[in-house]
Design an enzyme around this catalytic site. Structure first.
Site, PDB file in Angstrom:
ATOM      1  N   GLU A  91       9.473 -13.505  -0.701  1.00  0.00           N
ATOM      2  CA  GLU A  91       9.814 -13.893   0.670  1.00  0.00           C
ATOM      3  C   GLU A  91       8.646 -14.603   1.308  1.00  0.00           C
ATOM      4  O   GLU A  91       7.494 -14.313   0.984  1.00  0.00           O
ATOM      5  CB  GLU A  91      10.101 -12.635   1.506  1.00  0.00           C
ATOM      6  CG  GLU A  91      11.271 -11.847   1.010  1.00  0.00           C
ATOM      7  CD  GLU A  91      11.524 -10.603   1.851  1.00  0.00           C
ATOM      8  OE1 GLU A  91      11.050 -10.539   3.001  1.00  0.00           O
ATOM      9  OE2 GLU A  91      12.202  -9.697   1.342  1.00  0.00           O
ATOM     10  N   CYS A 104       3.538 -16.553   6.779  1.00  0.00           N
ATOM     11  CA  CYS A 104       3.188 -15.318   6.070  1.00  0.00           C
ATOM     12  C   CYS A 104       3.657 -15.477   4.628  1.00  0.00           C
ATOM     13  O   CYS A 104       4.843 -15.674   4.379  1.00  0.00           O
ATOM     14  CB  CYS A 104       3.891 -14.131   6.744  1.00  0.00           C
ATOM     15  SG  CYS A 104       3.665 -12.568   5.876  1.00  0.00           S
ATOM     16  N   CYS A 111       5.227  -5.046  -5.798  1.00  0.00           N
ATOM     17  CA  CYS A 111       3.904  -4.505  -5.487  1.00  0.00           C
ATOM     18  C   CYS A 111       3.735  -3.172  -6.200  1.00  0.00           C
ATOM     19  O   CYS A 111       4.692  -2.409  -6.342  1.00  0.00           O
ATOM     20  CB  CYS A 111       3.776  -4.302  -3.974  1.00  0.00           C
ATOM     21  SG  CYS A 111       2.135  -3.760  -3.449  1.00  0.00           S
ATOM     22  N   CYS A 115       2.867   2.321  -1.244  1.00  0.00           N
ATOM     23  CA  CYS A 115       2.769   2.867   0.116  1.00  0.00           C
ATOM     24  C   CYS A 115       4.128   3.440   0.542  1.00  0.00           C
ATOM     25  O   CYS A 115       5.170   2.832   0.312  1.00  0.00           O
ATOM     26  CB  CYS A 115       2.324   1.790   1.106  1.00  0.00           C
ATOM     27  SG  CYS A 115       0.687   1.144   0.739  1.00  0.00           S
ATOM     28  N   CYS A 118       6.775   1.427   2.926  1.00  0.00           N
ATOM     29  CA  CYS A 118       6.948  -0.008   2.696  1.00  0.00           C
ATOM     30  C   CYS A 118       8.138  -0.292   1.779  1.00  0.00           C
ATOM     31  O   CYS A 118       8.394   0.459   0.831  1.00  0.00           O
ATOM     32  CB  CYS A 118       5.662  -0.554   2.084  1.00  0.00           C
ATOM     33  SG  CYS A 118       5.735  -2.307   1.689  1.00  0.00           S
ATOM     34  N   GLY A 175       3.205  -7.842  -1.857  1.00  0.00           N
ATOM     35  CA  GLY A 175       2.137  -7.802  -2.861  1.00  0.00           C
ATOM     36  C   GLY A 175       0.782  -7.464  -2.277  1.00  0.00           C
ATOM     37  O   GLY A 175       0.575  -7.501  -1.068  1.00  0.00           O
ATOM     38  N   GLU A 176      -0.132  -7.109  -3.168  1.00  0.00           N
ATOM     39  CA  GLU A 176      -1.502  -6.817  -2.759  1.00  0.00           C
ATOM     40  C   GLU A 176      -2.381  -7.986  -3.215  1.00  0.00           C
ATOM     41  O   GLU A 176      -2.645  -8.138  -4.405  1.00  0.00           O
ATOM     42  CB  GLU A 176      -1.950  -5.487  -3.386  1.00  0.00           C
ATOM     43  CG  GLU A 176      -3.419  -5.164  -3.226  1.00  0.00           C
ATOM     44  CD  GLU A 176      -3.976  -5.366  -1.828  1.00  0.00           C
ATOM     45  OE1 GLU A 176      -3.400  -4.875  -0.845  1.00  0.00           O
ATOM     46  OE2 GLU A 176      -5.013  -6.061  -1.715  1.00  0.00           O
ATOM     47  N   SER A 205      -4.837  -9.853   4.003  1.00  0.00           N
ATOM     48  CA  SER A 205      -4.611  -8.458   4.374  1.00  0.00           C
ATOM     49  C   SER A 205      -4.585  -7.596   3.124  1.00  0.00           C
ATOM     50  O   SER A 205      -3.857  -7.886   2.180  1.00  0.00           O
ATOM     51  CB  SER A 205      -3.270  -8.356   5.117  1.00  0.00           C
ATOM     52  OG  SER A 205      -2.958  -7.016   5.388  1.00  0.00           O
ATOM     53  N   SER A 228      -5.316  -2.718   6.040  1.00  0.00           N
ATOM     54  CA  SER A 228      -4.189  -1.849   6.378  1.00  0.00           C
ATOM     55  C   SER A 228      -4.688  -0.420   6.327  1.00  0.00           C
ATOM     56  O   SER A 228      -4.771   0.183   5.268  1.00  0.00           O
ATOM     57  CB  SER A 228      -3.052  -2.053   5.371  1.00  0.00           C
ATOM     58  OG  SER A 228      -2.582  -3.369   5.472  1.00  0.00           O
ATOM     59  N   LEU A 229      -5.028   0.107   7.480  1.00  0.00           N
ATOM     60  CA  LEU A 229      -5.656   1.427   7.535  1.00  0.00           C
ATOM     61  C   LEU A 229      -4.589   2.535   7.629  1.00  0.00           C
ATOM     62  O   LEU A 229      -4.497   3.383   6.775  1.00  0.00           O
ATOM     63  CB  LEU A 229      -6.619   1.490   8.720  1.00  0.00           C
ATOM     64  CG  LEU A 229      -7.797   2.423   8.549  1.00  0.00           C
ATOM     65  CD1 LEU A 229      -8.754   1.893   7.502  1.00  0.00           C
ATOM     66  CD2 LEU A 229      -8.539   2.610   9.870  1.00  0.00           C
ATOM     67  N   HIS A 230      -3.827   2.487   8.698  1.00  0.00           N
ATOM     68  CA  HIS A 230      -2.643   3.324   8.876  1.00  0.00           C
ATOM     69  C   HIS A 230      -2.893   4.830   9.001  1.00  0.00           C
ATOM     70  O   HIS A 230      -1.954   5.585   9.268  1.00  0.00           O
ATOM     71  CB  HIS A 230      -1.621   3.086   7.761  1.00  0.00           C
ATOM     72  CG  HIS A 230      -1.224   1.649   7.591  1.00  0.00           C
ATOM     73  ND1 HIS A 230      -1.237   0.739   8.616  1.00  0.00           N
ATOM     74  CD2 HIS A 230      -0.824   0.958   6.488  1.00  0.00           C
ATOM     75  CE1 HIS A 230      -0.848  -0.442   8.162  1.00  0.00           C
ATOM     76  NE2 HIS A 230      -0.597  -0.337   6.882  1.00  0.00           N
ATOM     77  N   ASN A 313       8.659  -0.975  11.153  1.00  0.00           N
ATOM     78  CA  ASN A 313       9.979  -1.588  10.999  1.00  0.00           C
ATOM     79  C   ASN A 313      10.800  -0.732  10.053  1.00  0.00           C
ATOM     80  O   ASN A 313      10.405  -0.533   8.904  1.00  0.00           O
ATOM     81  CB  ASN A 313       9.843  -2.986  10.381  1.00  0.00           C
ATOM     82  CG  ASN A 313       9.354  -3.983  11.400  1.00  0.00           C
ATOM     83  OD1 ASN A 313       9.869  -4.055  12.514  1.00  0.00           O
ATOM     84  ND2 ASN A 313       8.345  -4.743  11.028  1.00  0.00           N
ATOM     85  N   CYS A 356       8.765  -7.296   6.288  1.00  0.00           N
ATOM     86  CA  CYS A 356       8.191  -6.568   5.162  1.00  0.00           C
ATOM     87  C   CYS A 356       9.116  -6.285   3.993  1.00  0.00           C
ATOM     88  O   CYS A 356       9.452  -5.132   3.723  1.00  0.00           O
ATOM     89  CB  CYS A 356       7.603  -5.256   5.676  1.00  0.00           C
ATOM     90  SG  CYS A 356       6.673  -5.447   7.175  1.00  0.00           S
TER      91      CYS A 356
HETATM   92  N1  SAH Z   1      -0.792  -5.321   0.470  1.00  0.00           N
HETATM   93  C1  SAH Z   1      -1.383  -5.925   1.619  1.00  0.00           C
HETATM   94  C2  SAH Z   1      -0.560  -7.045   2.236  1.00  0.00           C
HETATM   95  C3  SAH Z   1       0.930  -6.881   2.299  1.00  0.00           C
HETATM   96  S1  SAH Z   1       1.580  -5.677   3.431  1.00  0.00           S
HETATM   97  C4  SAH Z   1      -1.718  -4.869   2.649  1.00  0.00           C
HETATM   98  O1  SAH Z   1      -1.441  -3.706   2.402  1.00  0.00           O
HETATM   99  O2  SAH Z   1      -2.289  -5.194   3.671  1.00  0.00           O
HETATM  100  C5  SAH Z   1       1.292  -6.365   5.029  1.00  0.00           C
HETATM  101  C6  SAH Z   1       1.258  -5.348   6.149  1.00  0.00           C
HETATM  102  O3  SAH Z   1       2.577  -4.891   6.468  1.00  0.00           O
HETATM  103  C7  SAH Z   1       0.472  -4.119   5.794  1.00  0.00           C
HETATM  104  O4  SAH Z   1      -0.324  -3.710   6.885  1.00  0.00           O
HETATM  105  C8  SAH Z   1       1.575  -3.124   5.511  1.00  0.00           C
HETATM  106  O5  SAH Z   1       1.098  -1.814   5.573  1.00  0.00           O
HETATM  107  C9  SAH Z   1       2.575  -3.481   6.570  1.00  0.00           C
HETATM  108  N2  SAH Z   1       3.921  -2.938   6.385  1.00  0.00           N
HETATM  109  C10 SAH Z   1       4.539  -2.605   5.233  1.00  0.00           C
HETATM  110  N3  SAH Z   1       5.767  -2.117   5.462  1.00  0.00           N
HETATM  111  C11 SAH Z   1       5.945  -2.110   6.797  1.00  0.00           C
HETATM  112  C12 SAH Z   1       7.010  -1.709   7.661  1.00  0.00           C
HETATM  113  N4  SAH Z   1       8.159  -1.227   7.191  1.00  0.00           N
HETATM  114  N5  SAH Z   1       6.834  -1.866   9.005  1.00  0.00           N
HETATM  115  C13 SAH Z   1       5.689  -2.382   9.505  1.00  0.00           C
HETATM  116  N6  SAH Z   1       4.665  -2.783   8.743  1.00  0.00           N
HETATM  117  C14 SAH Z   1       4.773  -2.645   7.401  1.00  0.00           C
END
Ligand code: SAH
Length: 366
Positions: A91, A104, A111, A115, A118, A175-176, A205, A228-230, A313, A356
């Protein structure tokens, strides 16, 4: 499988057209169209029609072909589901904003990071994308903006037609990127050289692959880094991001601060706000409680960074819930009181599954 002309060198393209009994200058004409993102040969109006048909039968233009194109109701966001030669799908999203046109892009098909919130990782990693496959996503967006111009499409909130080119790139799709670092670097170098997109308008990212961040520091270009800390504790992060078992929070942040120091850039911290349903079916805060806001502030206070708060999301397959707007603001207020720059990420294109990895996932489920 038809050859992908975009991947040919100039010499190979010349050979290809002369083998078709065409003069060499056709190769140059075709190259110009490829560099603009031409999705097929029929649009190459300065080629004879018979040649265009012949080319369509023998080859494809780009390494990615549009399978589906969705537009958000406000007209600002266009999402593309793209297919590649081996049937894998990715995408990419074009966002027309007041500061420019941002794309984007995905760096991998699928991936491996796993996580827990995701959609992109649900089917695992299929493969890395080549630098050309990442670059072609920008070309797809560029072609879309060309259509905007030709149709005088009013897309800006003030009704202005969009007359821009792609100006910003975020590598935040599926993807990462730092598991595919060399191709991502190749792509960025090319976007900078061939499309004139400044380093500072490009953001990578990562979920926190420490050796990858170190590679970026060594590479030395002043791009933006987003982490992406979270979660502000290893205990919590271990639960939702398996990569945290390998690279702990303090290591990730140490590498990230080194990156910001090397380029005098502000670090972007991404923090998804997650809720969960309790037994009574009510949404309770997961990583978005005031306590976690305080802990996050402890990690970041005094640092050159900006926190992007991202209300989660919804993904059907995932066991989380989106927090209320109030909870989001409460979390933000705590950070602000502690002197930390914070933004709530505007959700774009949620009405088209632009969030995402949902489009790819939904297509695969059919
Ligand atoms: N792998 C990389 C880049 C892709 S994900 C990374 O982890 O940064 C891009 C961003 O979208 C990341 O911060 C990820 O955690 C976030 N993301 C993934 N799923 C999501 C969702 N359902 N809602 C909001 N953000 C999401």
């Amino acid at each position: 499988m038809k050859p992908i002309l975009f991947n040919f060198t100039d010499g190979e393209l010349e050979q290809f057209v002369t083998d078709m009994g065409q003069p060499k200058f056709r190769a140059k004409q075709i190259r110009e169209w490829l560099n603009r993102g031409a999705p097929n040969f029929s649009v190459m109006k300065n080629l004879p029609e018979t040649l265009r048909r012949d080319l369509d039968a023998r080859a494809v233009t780009l390494p990615v072909q549009i399978i589906k194109k969705l537009e958000s109701r406000d007209g600002e966001t266009t999402k593309f589901l793209l297919g590649m030669h081996d049937g894998e799908q990715i995408e990419c999203v074009l966002m027309r904003t007041t500061y420019g046109n941002s794309v984007c892009v995905s760096s991998q098909a699928g991936c491996a990071m796993g996580c827990k919130f995701c959609a992109s990782t649900l089917l695992g990693l299929k493969r890395n994308l080549t630098a050309n496959e990442i670059f072609a996503q920008i070309l797809v967006a560029q072609w879309e903006l060309r259509i905007d111009k030709m149709t005088d499409r009013p897309v800006r909130p003030n009704g202005d037609p969009n007359n821009g080119d792609v100006s910003h790139i975020v590598i935040m799709g599926t993807g990462e990127p730092l598991q595919n670092t060399q191709n991502v670097i190749g792509f960025i170098e090319r976007a900078n050289r061939d499309m004139g997109i400044g380093w500072r308008r490009i953001t990578v990212s990562t979920c926190g692959i420490v050796p990858g961040i170190r590679e970026l520091i060594e590479w030395g270009r002043p791009i933006n880094l987003a982490i992406s800390l979270h979660a502000p504790t290893d205990e919590l992060r271990d639960q939702i991001m398996p990569i945290n078992h390998k690279y702990k929070l303090d290591e990730v942040l140490a590498a990230a601060w080194d990156f910001t120091a090397a380029h005098n850039r502000q670090l972007m911290i991404e923090y998804i706000l997650l809720g969960k349903k309790n037994d009574a079916g009510d949404t309770v805060l997961y990583n978005a409680t005031p306590e976690y806001a305080e802990k996050l502030a402890d990690l970041l206070v005094g640092r050159n960074c900006m926190v992007n708060l991202i209300p989660w999301n919804a993904v059907d397959e995932r066991d989380f819930a989106s927090p209320s707007g109030n909870a989001v603001h409460r979390f933000q207020d705590i950070l602000i009181q502690r002197g930390i720059h914070t933004r709530i990420r505007r959700e774009r294109g949620t009405d088209i599954g632009s969030a995402c990895g949902q489009l790819r996932l939904n297509n695969a489920k059919k």
